[in-house]
Design a protein around this motif. Structure first.
Motif, mmCIF file in Angstrom:
data_model
loop_
_atom_site.group_PDB
_atom_site.id
_atom_site.type_symbol
_atom_site.label_atom_id
_atom_site.label_comp_id
_atom_site.label_asym_id
_atom_site.label_seq_id
_atom_site.Cartn_x
_atom_site.Cartn_y
_atom_site.Cartn_z
ATOM 1 N N THR A 202 0.929 -1.262 -0.049
ATOM 2 C CA THR A 202 0.002 -0.023 0.095
ATOM 3 C C THR A 202 0.749 1.226 -0.116
ATOM 4 O O THR A 202 2.065 1.000 0.382
ATOM 5 C CB THR A 202 -0.876 0.142 1.086
ATOM 6 O OG1 THR A 202 0.003 -0.023 2.562
ATOM 7 C CG2 THR A 202 -1.862 -1.056 1.212
ATOM 8 N N PRO A 203 0.286 2.420 -0.447
ATOM 9 C CA PRO A 203 1.203 3.572 -0.462
ATOM 10 C C PRO A 203 1.495 3.945 1.005
ATOM 11 O O PRO A 203 0.738 3.799 1.827
ATOM 12 C CB PRO A 203 0.193 4.642 -1.036
ATOM 13 C CG PRO A 203 -0.785 3.662 -1.974
ATOM 14 C CD PRO A 203 -0.998 2.479 -1.008
ATOM 15 N N VAL A 204 2.536 4.807 1.115
ATOM 16 C CA VAL A 204 2.836 5.141 2.384
ATOM 17 C C VAL A 204 3.013 6.542 2.531
ATOM 18 O O VAL A 204 3.681 7.105 1.709
ATOM 19 C CB VAL A 204 4.355 4.474 2.742
ATOM 20 C CG1 VAL A 204 4.936 4.924 4.108
ATOM 21 C CG2 VAL A 204 4.181 2.832 2.660
ATOM 22 N N GLU A 205 2.687 7.329 3.576
ATOM 23 C CA GLU A 205 2.798 8.563 3.625
ATOM 24 C C GLU A 205 4.022 8.887 4.422
ATOM 25 O O GLU A 205 4.381 8.452 5.504
ATOM 26 C CB GLU A 205 1.444 9.235 4.367
ATOM 27 C CG GLU A 205 1.515 10.770 4.646
ATOM 28 C CD GLU A 205 0.309 11.435 5.118
ATOM 29 O OE1 GLU A 205 0.376 11.694 6.270
ATOM 30 O OE2 GLU A 205 -0.642 11.697 4.452
ATOM 31 N N ILE A 206 4.951 9.760 3.840
ATOM 32 C CA ILE A 206 6.267 10.208 4.355
ATOM 33 C C ILE A 206 6.045 11.545 4.905
ATOM 34 O O ILE A 206 5.732 12.465 3.774
ATOM 35 C CB ILE A 206 7.238 9.688 3.597
ATOM 36 C CG1 ILE A 206 7.515 10.202 2.269
ATOM 37 C CG2 ILE A 206 7.496 8.249 3.891
ATOM 38 C CD1 ILE A 206 8.507 9.857 1.585
ATOM 39 N N GLY A 207 6.615 12.096 5.660
ATOM 40 C CA GLY A 207 7.004 13.860 5.924
ATOM 41 C C GLY A 207 8.502 13.854 6.561
ATOM 42 O O GLY A 207 8.575 14.335 7.678
ATOM 43 N N PRO A 208 9.494 13.750 5.817
ATOM 44 C CA PRO A 208 10.798 14.018 6.131
ATOM 45 C C PRO A 208 10.842 15.471 6.761
ATOM 46 O O PRO A 208 10.292 16.448 5.949
ATOM 47 C CB PRO A 208 11.608 13.770 5.123
ATOM 48 C CG PRO A 208 10.812 13.826 3.825
ATOM 49 C CD PRO A 208 9.325 13.573 4.084
ATOM 50 N N SER A 209 11.499 15.618 7.744
ATOM 51 C CA SER A 209 11.714 17.017 8.209
ATOM 52 C C SER A 209 13.257 17.269 8.723
ATOM 53 O O SER A 209 13.860 16.577 9.419
ATOM 54 C CB SER A 209 10.669 17.290 9.358
ATOM 55 O OG SER A 209 11.121 18.438 10.039
ATOM 56 N N PHE A 210 13.979 18.387 8.382
ATOM 57 C CA PHE A 210 15.234 18.649 8.696
ATOM 58 C C PHE A 210 15.152 19.892 9.214
ATOM 59 O O PHE A 210 14.430 20.851 8.741
ATOM 60 C CB PHE A 210 16.206 18.469 7.536
ATOM 61 C CG PHE A 210 16.108 17.194 6.790
ATOM 62 C CD1 PHE A 210 16.636 16.165 7.139
ATOM 63 C CD2 PHE A 210 15.255 16.893 5.634
ATOM 64 C CE1 PHE A 210 16.984 14.709 6.427
ATOM 65 C CE2 PHE A 210 15.133 15.628 4.984
ATOM 66 C CZ PHE A 210 15.979 14.726 5.442
ATOM 67 N N PRO A 216 7.118 18.959 2.480
ATOM 68 C CA PRO A 216 5.827 18.453 2.446
ATOM 69 C C PRO A 216 5.525 17.210 2.604
ATOM 70 O O PRO A 216 5.929 16.477 1.952
ATOM 71 C CB PRO A 216 5.095 19.431 1.529
ATOM 72 C CG PRO A 216 5.793 19.504 0.357
ATOM 73 C CD PRO A 216 7.204 19.507 1.099
ATOM 74 N N LYS A 217 4.579 16.712 3.520
ATOM 75 C CA LYS A 217 4.125 15.478 3.352
ATOM 76 C C LYS A 217 3.639 14.775 2.043
ATOM 77 O O LYS A 217 3.102 15.691 1.459
ATOM 78 C CB LYS A 217 2.990 15.248 4.309
ATOM 79 C CG LYS A 217 3.254 15.299 5.982
ATOM 80 C CD LYS A 217 2.188 14.851 6.965
ATOM 81 C CE LYS A 217 2.899 14.917 8.271
ATOM 82 N NZ LYS A 217 1.632 14.302 9.169
ATOM 83 N N GLN A 218 4.216 13.608 1.758
ATOM 84 C CA GLN A 218 3.766 13.004 0.377
ATOM 85 C C GLN A 218 3.535 11.806 0.355
ATOM 86 O O GLN A 218 3.992 10.904 1.486
ATOM 87 C CB GLN A 218 4.991 13.439 -0.683
ATOM 88 C CG GLN A 218 6.191 12.725 -0.140
ATOM 89 C CD GLN A 218 7.410 13.279 -0.959
ATOM 90 O OE1 GLN A 218 7.463 13.038 -2.231
ATOM 91 N NE2 GLN A 218 8.406 13.713 -0.533
ATOM 92 N N THR A 219 2.754 11.077 -0.492
ATOM 93 C CA THR A 219 2.279 9.630 -0.747
ATOM 94 C C THR A 219 3.179 8.906 -1.451
ATOM 95 O O THR A 219 3.159 9.700 -2.607
ATOM 96 C CB THR A 219 0.642 9.399 -0.970
ATOM 97 O OG1 THR A 219 0.000 10.070 0.098
ATOM 98 C CG2 THR A 219 0.501 8.209 -0.786
ATOM 99 N N VAL A 220 3.799 7.818 -1.151
ATOM 100 C CA VAL A 220 4.879 7.206 -2.073
ATOM 101 C C VAL A 220 4.439 5.871 -2.296
ATOM 102 O O VAL A 220 3.914 5.162 -1.264
ATOM 103 C CB VAL A 220 6.187 7.394 -1.545
ATOM 104 C CG1 VAL A 220 7.158 6.570 -2.457
ATOM 105 C CG2 VAL A 220 6.569 8.880 -1.179
#
Length: 267
Positions: A202-210, A216-220
């Motif tokens: 299933t698609p995974v929502e990621i939101g990398p933050s540095f 911005p959060k995105q669905t991969v």
């Protein structure tokens, strides 16, 4: 965690023990060629072993020790290196069980007899791959079995798949250990989140933050990850060719020298 194999006549378990490093927080990967004294010390210290049959059988480490006398209670199964062996735990179960069955059968044959039955079951290796893995990580209160209060980590197989049909009706555990592949995994749930459904990731929502950059959060989706992986592999291959690192024999020798290995011992 530390890798472990026997070096000559020296016991690395003795070495670790001499420095006071054996304890419940130590996981030994491989741990091949253990003596009875080694096993006793590991058991007394409540240290653990992660046996990885795929790499051990391939890399001349010796037989996996997870079924060696005294080792089963302190052993679990692992994968080790995804680039050289299968990345799924079912393959590790199958290899570990069959390798040990072959070793025990050979002992019987060497005595002039023929094996009549098997004294290791699929349940033995299934336990190593589930609850024993959780115990090794000291997370048996959260992982390793299905129980109220534990994390909802579930792998659901399709027992009617071409590979598992009929076997799953006879013995579900045997069907998983001997007949299944990752293609037979219908659903995967990790901590209550569905990660595989109807046989597809299933698609995974990621939101990398540095600290200095906000992405911005995105669905991969897996297709996007696959493209990145293939591109990364190609870039590594291009860099290898560009640098002239194409002679694999020379690369192996250079790697062995890097680890101060005695080249005369390698054939």
């Amino acid at each position: 965690c530390t890798g472990l194999t026997k070096t000559g006549d020296d016991s690395l378990v003795d070495l670790l023990d001499s420095y006071g490093l054996l304890g419940p927080d130590i996981i030994l990967s491989h741990a091949t060629h253990l003596t009875s004294s080694d096993v006793e010390k590991l058991s007394k210290a409540k240290s653990w072993i992660s046996s990885t049959p795929g790499s051990e059988l391939q890399m001349a480490h010796g037989y996996p020790v997870c079924f060696q006398d005294g080792c089963s209670k302190i052993s679990s199964l692992g994968i080790d290196c995804h680039s050289s062996t299968s990345s799924d735990i079912v393959t590790a179960m199958r290899l570990g069980l069959q390798a040990e069955r072959a070793r025990r059968n050979e002992e019987v044959i060497a005595s002039g007899k023929t094996p009549r039955s098997l004294d290791l079951s699929v349940q033995d290796v299934f336990r190593l791959a589930t609850i024993q893995g959780a115990r090794t990580l000291h997370m048996e209160d959260k992982l390793g079995s299905i129980k109220v209060g534990k994390l909802a980590d579930l792998v659901i197989f399709d027992g009617t798949s071409p590979g598992m049909i009929c076997a799953s009706e006879q013995d579900p555990v045997a069907a998983i250990v001997f007949h299944s592949s990752i293609r037979d995994v219908e659903t995967v749930i990790v901590d209550g989140q569905v990660r595989k459904k109807h046989g597809r990731l299933t698609p995974v929502e990621i939101g990398p933050s540095f600290p200095e950059v906000h992405i911005p959060k995105q669905t991969v989706e897996w297709g996007q990850v696959a493209q990145k992986l293939v591109a990364s592999r190609q870039s590594i291959e291009d860099a290898r060719v560009k640098s002239g690192a194409t002679d694999l024999d020379s690369l192996v020798s250079a790697s062995l020298k890097l680890f101060h290995a005695d080249l005369a011992r390698f054939e």
